[in-house]
Design a protein around this motif. Structure first.
Motif, mmCIF file in Angstrom:
data_model
loop_
_atom_site.group_PDB
_atom_site.id
_atom_site.type_symbol
_atom_site.label_atom_id
_atom_site.label_comp_id
_atom_site.label_asym_id
_atom_site.label_seq_id
_atom_site.Cartn_x
_atom_site.Cartn_y
_atom_site.Cartn_z
ATOM 1 N N PRO A 73 0.905 -1.387 0.167
ATOM 2 C CA PRO A 73 0.246 -0.108 -0.030
ATOM 3 C C PRO A 73 0.903 1.321 -0.235
ATOM 4 O O PRO A 73 2.085 1.075 0.168
ATOM 5 N N LEU A 78 -1.022 4.409 6.409
ATOM 6 C CA LEU A 78 -1.068 3.686 7.437
ATOM 7 C C LEU A 78 -0.858 4.462 8.600
ATOM 8 O O LEU A 78 -0.136 5.359 8.612
ATOM 9 N N ASP A 79 -1.126 3.893 9.963
ATOM 10 C CA ASP A 79 -1.021 4.677 11.181
ATOM 11 C C ASP A 79 0.282 4.343 11.714
ATOM 12 O O ASP A 79 0.501 3.117 12.267
ATOM 13 N N SER A 81 1.691 5.538 14.159
ATOM 14 C CA SER A 81 2.213 5.691 15.461
ATOM 15 C C SER A 81 1.793 4.386 16.226
ATOM 16 O O SER A 81 1.718 4.390 17.322
ATOM 17 N N LEU A 84 3.754 -1.147 17.587
ATOM 18 C CA LEU A 84 4.078 -2.430 16.886
ATOM 19 C C LEU A 84 5.652 -2.219 16.783
ATOM 20 O O LEU A 84 6.321 -1.459 16.198
ATOM 21 N N ALA A 89 5.409 -6.182 12.794
ATOM 22 C CA ALA A 89 4.638 -5.619 11.651
ATOM 23 C C ALA A 89 5.100 -6.469 10.245
ATOM 24 O O ALA A 89 4.288 -6.755 9.452
ATOM 25 N N VAL A 127 7.729 0.738 14.906
ATOM 26 C CA VAL A 127 7.450 1.424 13.723
ATOM 27 C C VAL A 127 7.362 2.816 13.659
ATOM 28 O O VAL A 127 7.814 3.482 12.591
ATOM 29 N N PHE A 135 10.525 3.104 6.784
ATOM 30 C CA PHE A 135 9.299 2.179 7.006
ATOM 31 C C PHE A 135 8.979 1.555 5.658
ATOM 32 O O PHE A 135 8.308 0.372 5.912
ATOM 33 N N ARG A 142 7.696 -7.161 4.841
ATOM 34 C CA ARG A 142 6.453 -7.804 4.850
ATOM 35 C C ARG A 142 6.035 -8.565 3.560
ATOM 36 O O ARG A 142 5.634 -9.678 3.621
#
Lengths: 242, 306
Positions: A73, A78-79, A81, A84, A89, A127, A135, A142
């Motif tokens: 994506p 993505l959040d 904060s 994780l 992740a 993260v 990131f 992933r």
């Protein structure tokens, strides 16, 4: 990795309300093909990618072979904060084999995946503490664990410095070398010409699809730029055959 | 010469000094207080983890909405059957689940910018509930329902608290991975086939069940405090979801114990007393917590080499 199968998009229409984000799009991504998805902002590139990944139900048409895709994506969606660690992740990429309950076989794969994207030793980092480039590397790790035959990348190299972009491009090359099919939304046309043999030029519908040099002709790019960007509330219902 | 008289023998088991008498005595002496303690400790194990997930989903306000939302149902149960535990519980459950589904529909219709509509919803629910209770009830009963009373914890209420806690812990054990995945990256969850909305619905249902189970002891308005305040406090101590849940449970246990003692000694309603204790722990966390705490900002330490 499972055997790579052809991904066939047939007459696909994705809408926001009644307005088409993309409409009547057909193309094939043959096994091992590396295709760029190019078009102006608002051309429906992300919508098309999301539909192929199963995030958006198509209003019309269909997708064959969608079960084998994994999506990168846009990182901004993505959040970051969220509390994780990088390790957790990346572990999410094993969902299909671990599911709700099952133990994770060979968890050392997480460290290997982090190392493959240049993040050795980042396992415990939250993260939220990562730079944009780091990131993006985590999201690539992933994807590595997802081990999908068909990989969809939504603006994978945006807002990255040259070295991060080069490292991640190397990961994409490796995936291609392993025989996976790749469909990537890109804005850097020089990169597309260098790295991607085929291109789909999109402007809410397919402007051209085929060998990159032919697709990115001046004439085609002009046609894409002249795409009607605004939604017309008084537009007539589309009558094109479904 | 007669020897000085020996100090008076203890009248009961609890005469072992003022600390013992103040902290343990009330629970030894009063069965109702013991029941409230056991029930609230059970909920302290289960409600804060739900609060952590609500907070991580940026739905801290939704807990409040549901707490207010169960009130009209509780009030209806009260109108029909008086201060009957089962009637008020059934009413609260139905109303709470209805509000949860309604709030979800509002959230989807507004694309996640639901805060204004939710604020309207919970004000309306609170007003309706208070009007309904005042219609037939006294202010004592109103206070009991809104703010709780340790006297309200009968055996059935205690069973409900224990049952809600057990169900929640079982659910969290099963749903942990999908909940984390769905909170962090909902579209990824959908893409890999996690039925995120089903897990989320389970979470919301258990939030309602916990609030309904808790309200006899701490009141409909305060029940959410035991859920959200420990979760919000835990955010200042932990950087991972698991650690956050553990800290939130510890905060809730401490708040329950000290809150019930405060309620007993200062003769204030149990709900506000427990929430006050939780709020104090939150304030301490906000100032001294290592994660985004104020003290770290006021007195920054020398940065590291790398």
């Amino acid at each position: 990795m499972r055997a790579v199968q052809e991904l066939a998009v047939r007459n696909l229409t994705v809408t926001h309300g009644r307005h088409p984000a993309v409409h009547h799009v057909s193309f094939r991504l043959t096994p091992g093909q590396k295709m760029a998805l190019v078009g102006p902002n608002g051309a429906g590139k992300s919508s098309l990618l999301h539909a192929v990944a199963g995030l958006h139900a198509p209003a019309e048409g269909g997708i064959e072979g969608a079960g084998q895709v994994a999506l990168l994506p846009q990182a901004s969606a993505l959040d970051r904060s969220f509390p994780l660690s990088c390790r957790d992740a990346v572990l999410l990429g094993l969902w299909n084999e671990a599911g709700v309950f099952r133990a994770i076989a060979n968890p050392g794969r997480v460290s290997d995946a982090l190392a493959a994207v240049g993040l050795s030793g980042f396992e415990k980092r939250p993260v939220g503490s990562l730079s944009a480039g780091q990131f993006q590397r985590v999201l690539f790790a992933r994807l590595l664990l997802q081990d999908a035959p068909v990989i969809l990348l939504d603006e994978p190299f945006n807002a990255l410095d040259a070295r991060t972009a080069a490292d991640l491009l190397e990961v994409v090359r490796r995936w291609h070398g392993e025989g996976r099919s790749i469909l990537a939304v890109l804005h850097d046309l020089d990169l597309v010409r260098r790295e991607f043999p085929t291109t789909l030029l999109l402007a809410r519908e397919v402007v051209a699809c085929g060998p990159t040099d032919e697709v990115l002709s001046a004439q085609n790019r002009l046609r894409a730029r002249m795409m009607a960007e605004a939604w017309a509330d008084d537009a007539a219902p589309c009558v094109r055959a479904a | 010469m007669t020897p000085p008289p020996a100090s008076a023998p203890p009248e009961s088991m609890i005469g072992e000094g003022p600390i013992w008498e103040g902290l343990v005595g009330p629970f030894v002496e009063f069965g109702f207080l013991r029941r409230a303690l056991v029930g609230c400790l059970a909920l302290s194990l289960s409600a804060p983890p739900l609060g952590v997930f609500l907070m991580l989903r940026r739905m801290s306000l939704t807990g409040d909405v549901l707490a207010h939302g169960i009130l009209p149902g509780v009030a209806l149960g009260f109108l029909v059957a008086g201060l009957s535990v089962p009637a008020m519980a059934v009413g609260g459950l139905v109303a709470g689940l209805g509000i949860a589904i309604g709030a979800g529909a509002i959230s989807r219709a507004t694309g996640g910018r639901e805060d204004a509509a939710l604020a309207a919803l919970y004000l309306a629910a609170l007003a309706v509930g208070v009007v309904m209770i005042s219609w037939r009830g006294s202010s004592v009963e109103l206070t009991h329902i809104l703010f709780g009373s340790v006297l309200g914890v009968d055996d059935l209420a205690l069973l409900m608290m224990g049952g809600a806690a057990s169900a929640t812990l079982l659910f969290l054990a099963v749903a942990w991975r999908p909940l984390v995945l769905e909170c962090f990256d909902p579209s990824f969850a959908r893409a890999v086939g996690v039925r995120g909305s089903a897990w989320h619905l389970g979470l919301m249902a258990l939030v309602v069940v916990s609030l309904v189970a808790a309200f006899h002891a701490v009141g409909t308005l305060m029940a959410v405090g035991l859920m959200m305040l420990p979760a919000i406090a835990a955010r200042h101590w932990a950087r991972g979801v698991g650690a956050m849940v553990l800290v939130s449970v510890a905060v809730a246990l401490a708040a329950t114990l000290s809150g019930l003692l405060l309620s007993f000694h200062a003769d204030v309603p149990s709900g506000p007393a427990i929430v006050l204790a939780a709020a104090a722990l939150w304030a301490v966390s906000l100032v001294f917590g290592p994660v985004e705490g104020l003290a770290a900002r006021w007195w920054p330490r020398r940065h590291l080499e790398g």
